[in-house]
Design an enzyme around this catalytic site. Structure first.
Site, PDB file in Angstrom:
ATOM      1  CG  ASN A 115      -0.566   0.617   5.707  1.00 47.34           C
ATOM      2  OD1 ASN A 115       0.210  -0.379   6.072  1.00 47.34           O
ATOM      3  ND2 ASN A 115      -0.287   2.042   6.346  1.00 47.34           N
ATOM      4  CB  ILE A 159      -6.087   0.825  -0.217  1.00 50.15           C
ATOM      5  CG1 ILE A 159      -7.084  -0.333  -0.331  1.00 50.15           C
ATOM      6  CG2 ILE A 159      -4.763   0.640  -0.267  1.00 50.15           C
ATOM      7  CD1 ILE A 159      -6.991  -0.862  -1.756  1.00 50.15           C
ATOM      8  CB  CYS A 160      -3.582   4.082   3.819  1.00 52.55           C
ATOM      9  SG  CYS A 160      -2.323   5.537   3.959  1.00 52.55           S
ATOM     10  CG  LEU A 161      -0.445   2.127  -2.003  1.00 51.93           C
ATOM     11  CD1 LEU A 161       0.810   1.354  -1.221  1.00 51.93           C
ATOM     12  CD2 LEU A 161      -0.958   0.695  -3.016  1.00 51.93           C
TER      13      LEU A 161
END
Lengths: 194, 337
Positions: free
Chosen positions: A79, A87-89
């Protein structure tokens, strides 16, 4: 306009809690809009033992808009982009809430390190590896941690300390080191010429 | 006293009461009325007392008011009590007023339609009764038993609250401020003492106030069985002080732990902010941040659900602890159980 009062208090709270959380947030420059967060790699993961630095840029509408965060330390994670550190959040995007803080956001990133979501990847190559060849993934992630998250973090702190002892402002040293990619000599040269 | 006429009014004029309730609902926003209610009730109480003593039930003296007259009535009563000199006489003489009074309820019903809507300050005693019966029936319709409980407590508190407002009377000497239970305990002992033993009996707190400190006595034969147990009433923390606080918003005294500072901007919450509860999830924030959020995505920071703008007006949907200063007092009581 960023609510600097809140940011200031967040920094105080965070430094008070450093012993327990291991999470540190410090300003890069004097205007508090650019900060650097530091999280320890979670124990029991390939990231254990590493110290990860995260670039934080606060938008004008902070805390009503999420802070922009991306890894400054290279990290191998489904991620997190292995190239850019993006960042994939969700909480850094549509699930942000003004009730969250820099510290809670960094804690969430730390939790993301322990619990990757390969079905919603940021880095497709890493995610594929995680799904198809978990052992290789663990090995790569550990190697990256050893290579980038240990030496660089320690190195940067030592370099900063040495340059500060020479009489430069710490924030200035950090920005300069950042600008030259962590090379101590280049940074010193730049600091002296500035 | 108030409560029994509430129930009487309700029992005798239940069909009409629904109409009254509607009118009451329309009038709900009149906050000032609450203040006036206290004053009116005070007048009304004294007049009812007066009626008892003069055995005059048809009541031209309902229209009477004024503290001078009130004092006079009390003096009359006191003399009567001196002659009889016993507690039981006191409570007995009160029981006629507790007996089913078709007259009172009819009166309250008649007055209600006119007086409750136009909140003129010269309303007679009947109007305050009307207001009570109106809102009680309204809550009855909702099937909420807790409201009765609260009404009793409020009736008590109103009685307690009126005492400081009576200029001719000195503050009660003991037991009054401690709480309803204790004052009730001392109440009888105090009254057993003959008045002749008290040289300063003129300054003694009026029996009206003491006797009406509670809406019902535990041994009151006329207390409807449908009412909840009186012991529930005792369990209210600091009932007198809490309800008697008048203009102070009810939500403020709640024991609910409110944050001292806004979790969004980290500024201290003032009194208005801390009684402001915009979301059912209980997340509190200051009005500035709330406004800012409404301008943007409009979701509660605590639960990420969109704020419901109507939730402040739709009082019955609010559960305990969610009362704000915007609610009228009668609405607050529904939910405070």
């Amino acid at each position: 306009m960023i609510d600097f009062g809140r940011v200031q208090k967040e920094l105080q709270e965070c430094s008070k809690d450093f012993e327990a959380s291991g999470i540190k947030v410090s300003p890069k420059a004097d205007n508090l809009a650019r900060l650097i967060g530091t999280i320890p790699g979670p124990i029991g993961t390939p990231y254990e033992g590493g110290t990860f630095q995260i670039d934080i840029t606060l938008p004008d509408a902070y805390p009503f808009q999420p802070p922009k965060m991306q890894f400054a330390t290279k990290v191998w994670h489904p991620n997190i982009s292995s190239q850019s550190g993006a960042i994939c959040l969700d909480i850094l995007k549509d699930q942000w809430s003004p009730a969250l803080t820099l510290k809670t956001a960094l804690l969430s990133i730390q939790a993301l390190l322990s619990a990757p979501e390969p079905d919603d990847p940021q880095d497709a190559v890493v995610a594929q590896q995680y799904l198809k060849d978990y052992q290789t993934f663990v090995g790569t992630a550990r190697y990256w941690t050893e290579t980038f998250a240990k030496t660089s973090a320690l190195g940067v702190e030592e370099k900063v300390q040495r340059l500060v002892e020479m009489g430069f402002l710490e924030s200035l040293v950090r920005t300069t080191l950042d600008a030259v990619g962590g090379d101590e000599n280049l940074a010193l040269e730049k600091l002296c010429s500035a | 006293m108030v409560s029994d006429s509430i129930t009487n009014a309700y029992a005798n004029s239940a069909p009409n009461a629904k109409d009254f309730a509607k009118k009451k609902r329309a009038n709900r926003s009149a906050k000032l009325k609450q203040c006036k209610l206290d004053a009116r009730r005070e007048q009304w109480l004294s007049q009812v007392k007066n009626k008892q003593s003069s055995e005059d039930w048809k009541g031209e003296n309902r229209q009477r008011s004024g503290s001078g007259q009130l004092l006079e009535n009390l003096e009359t009563r006191r003399q009567r009590d001196d002659q009889n000199g016993s507690v039981h006489q006191d409570s007995d003489s009160e029981s006629p007023s507790n007996s089913p009074i078709g007259l009172t309820s009819v009166l309250s019903g008649n007055h209600l339609s006119g007086n409750c809507i136009g909140s003129s300050s010269s309303c007679s005693s009947g109007s305050s009764t009307g207001c009570f019966s109106g809102s009680t029936t309204e809550e009855e319709e909702g099937g909420d038993d807790g409201c009765l409980d609260d009404w009793e407590a409020v009736a008590d508190a109103l009685a307690a609250d009126e005492k400081p407002q009576n200029p001719p009377f000195d503050p009660p000497p003991k037991g009054e401020t401690v709480g309803g239970l204790q004052s009730r305990g001392e109440h009888k002992e105090e009254l057993v003492v003959p008045d002749s033993s008290r040289p300063e009996c003129v300054k003694r707190p009026p029996r009206t106030a003491t006797a009406n400190n509670q809406a019902w006595r535990p041994d009151d034969a006329f207390r409807p069985q449908s009412l909840p147990n009186l012991s529930k009433q005792y369990s209210f923390p600091d009932t007198n002080r809490h309800y008697g606080s008048g203009p102070i918003p009810w939500g403020c005294n709640k024991a609910i732990s409110a944050p001292s500072s806004c979790p969004i901007c980290f500024e201290d919450l003032d009194k208005t902010d801390s009684s402001f509860l915009p979301c059912l999830c209980g997340f509190r924030l200051c009005l500035f941040c709330h406004k800012r959020i409404l301008e943007e995505d409009g979701r509660c920071p605590g639960c990420r659900k969109p704020y419901e703008h109507e939730c402040i007006e739709a009082e019955p949907s609010l559960l305990e602890g969610s009362l704000t200063f915007r609610l009228t007092r009668s609405c607050s009581m529904i939910t405070r159980t």
